[in-house]
Design an enzyme around this catalytic site. Sequence first.
Site, PDB file in Angstrom:
ATOM      1  N   HIS A  49       0.036  -5.465  -5.951  1.00 25.07           N
ATOM      2  CA  HIS A  49      -1.067  -4.832  -6.689  1.00 25.07           C
ATOM      3  C   HIS A  49      -0.664  -3.417  -7.082  1.00 25.07           C
ATOM      4  CE1 HIS A  49      -3.781  -7.933  -4.590  1.00 25.07           C
ATOM      5  NE2 HIS A  49      -3.584  -8.298  -5.838  1.00 25.07           N
ATOM      6  N   ALA A  50      -0.756  -3.145  -8.370  1.00 23.92           N
ATOM      7  CA  ALA A  50      -0.186  -1.928  -8.941  1.00 23.92           C
ATOM      8  C   ALA A  50      -0.708  -0.636  -8.310  1.00 23.92           C
ATOM      9  CB  ALA A  50      -0.433  -1.925 -10.445  1.00 23.92           C
ATOM     10  N   ARG A  51      -2.008  -0.547  -8.148  1.00 22.99           N
ATOM     11  CA  ARG A  51      -2.614   0.731  -7.725  1.00 22.99           C
ATOM     12  C   ARG A  51      -2.442   1.059  -6.253  1.00 22.99           C
ATOM     13  NH1 ARG A  51      -8.562  -1.888  -8.769  1.00 22.99           N
ATOM     14  NH2 ARG A  51      -8.607  -3.275  -6.954  1.00 22.99           N
ATOM     15  N   GLU A  52      -1.903   0.129  -5.473  1.00 19.69           N
ATOM     16  CA  GLU A  52      -1.778   0.340  -4.024  1.00 19.69           C
ATOM     17  C   GLU A  52      -0.460   1.050  -3.724  1.00 19.69           C
ATOM     18  OE1 GLU A  52      -2.454  -3.680  -2.599  1.00 19.69           O
ATOM     19  OE2 GLU A  52      -4.391  -3.769  -3.610  1.00 19.69           O
ATOM     20  N   ARG A 107      -4.565  -3.017 -11.362  1.00 16.98           N
ATOM     21  CA  ARG A 107      -4.229  -3.889 -10.234  1.00 16.98           C
ATOM     22  C   ARG A 107      -3.269  -5.017 -10.628  1.00 16.98           C
ATOM     23  NH1 ARG A 107      -6.849  -6.447  -5.507  1.00 16.98           N
ATOM     24  NH2 ARG A 107      -6.883  -8.705  -5.710  1.00 16.98           N
ATOM     25  N   ASN A 124      -1.597 -11.808  -6.804  1.00 20.20           N
ATOM     26  CA  ASN A 124      -1.883 -12.368  -5.484  1.00 20.20           C
ATOM     27  C   ASN A 124      -2.959 -13.458  -5.542  1.00 20.20           C
ATOM     28  OD1 ASN A 124      -0.997 -12.388  -2.816  1.00 20.20           O
ATOM     29  ND2 ASN A 124      -2.742 -11.152  -2.121  1.00 20.20           N
ATOM     30  N   HIS A 177      -0.060  -4.247   1.236  1.00 23.08           N
ATOM     31  CA  HIS A 177      -1.190  -3.900   0.373  1.00 23.08           C
ATOM     32  C   HIS A 177      -1.888  -2.660   0.920  1.00 23.08           C
ATOM     33  CE1 HIS A 177      -1.487  -7.764  -1.930  1.00 23.08           C
ATOM     34  NE2 HIS A 177      -0.761  -8.182  -0.913  1.00 23.08           N
ATOM     35  N   GLU A 251      -2.765  -4.473   5.215  1.00 20.81           N
ATOM     36  CA  GLU A 251      -3.592  -3.595   4.394  1.00 20.81           C
ATOM     37  C   GLU A 251      -3.455  -2.226   5.036  1.00 20.81           C
ATOM     38  OE1 GLU A 251      -5.275  -4.110   1.647  1.00 20.81           O
ATOM     39  OE2 GLU A 251      -5.417  -6.279   1.496  1.00 20.81           O
TER      40      GLU A 251
HETATM   41 ZN   LIG Z   1      -3.525  -5.624  -2.653  1.00 16.79          ZN
END
Ligand SMILES: [Zn+2]
Length: 290
Positions: A49-52, A107, A124, A177, A251
């Site tokens: 996920h891009a923004r993470e 994302r 994902n 993530h 996470e």
């Molecule tokens: Zn994620």
Amino acid sequence: MHYLNRTFSDLVHMFSVGKSYEGRPLYVLKLGKRSRPYKKAVWIDCGIHAREWIGPAFCQWFVKEALQTYQTDPDMRKMLTQLYFYIMPVFNVDGYSFSWTNDRFWRKTRSKNTRFHCHGVDANRNWKVKWCDEGASLHPCDDTYCGPFPESEPEVKAVAHFLRKHRKQIKAYLSFHAYAQMLLYPYSYKYATIPNFNCVESAAYNAVNALQSAYGVRYRYGPASSTLYVSSGSSMDWAYKNGIPYAFAFELRDTGHFGFLLPEMLIKPTCTETMLAVKNITLHLLKKCN
Ligand SMILES: [Zn+2]
């Protein structure tokens, strides 16, 4: 990555598993001592996920730390001698780039849709495991869009192909993530207990305790479905279903105060504590668990 590949040629081997939608190479670093013909391996990916952003930061940290401590830390030496690590620092490289240049909260991937103006698929939700069922959207404009068909995204297809090819060798799949402070294991797509629950659960229990020992940060852990939410077509479930016995999704920090905008000063402590969890899981692999 190019620098490390040149400088530590005895421990690092860089290669690409394919190309992203926009044509960027999908780089993977293979880490480990070429000490014997057959070695088990651990796969680590960051930035599905891009923004993470803390994900790719951790992957880089892991490589740096491994190479820096290999000589002095007996555990690290053991890990790199007995195992290979395949590390993909930025899975969704197009989306990651877009999150730097255009939209910090992007994302998905950046693939174009023929019928809608919206770009991207949730990388994902695009895996061939209960694809596009609960917790995924069929609408191209949604953040959890599963894509037109499983593995429609070149990034997912390339990694799935690599993992399938090395499924016998790879004993653990770790995906990074943010944010929630959780260590999750299968299943994501249903409420059910995995066959090797005891081994996986004890690995998770020990890993979160190791993580907490650094700064007291507490992680929740458990099956993704009941600990976070139900989602189908995830990489973790796919890896598990394809024979990788230890599949985890981290996470990372925090629990929402900064969220995706985790400040720079928290990168180092987050990486330091996460490293302890990853080492713990890896060393667990080298012991027998029944
Ligand atoms: Zn994620």
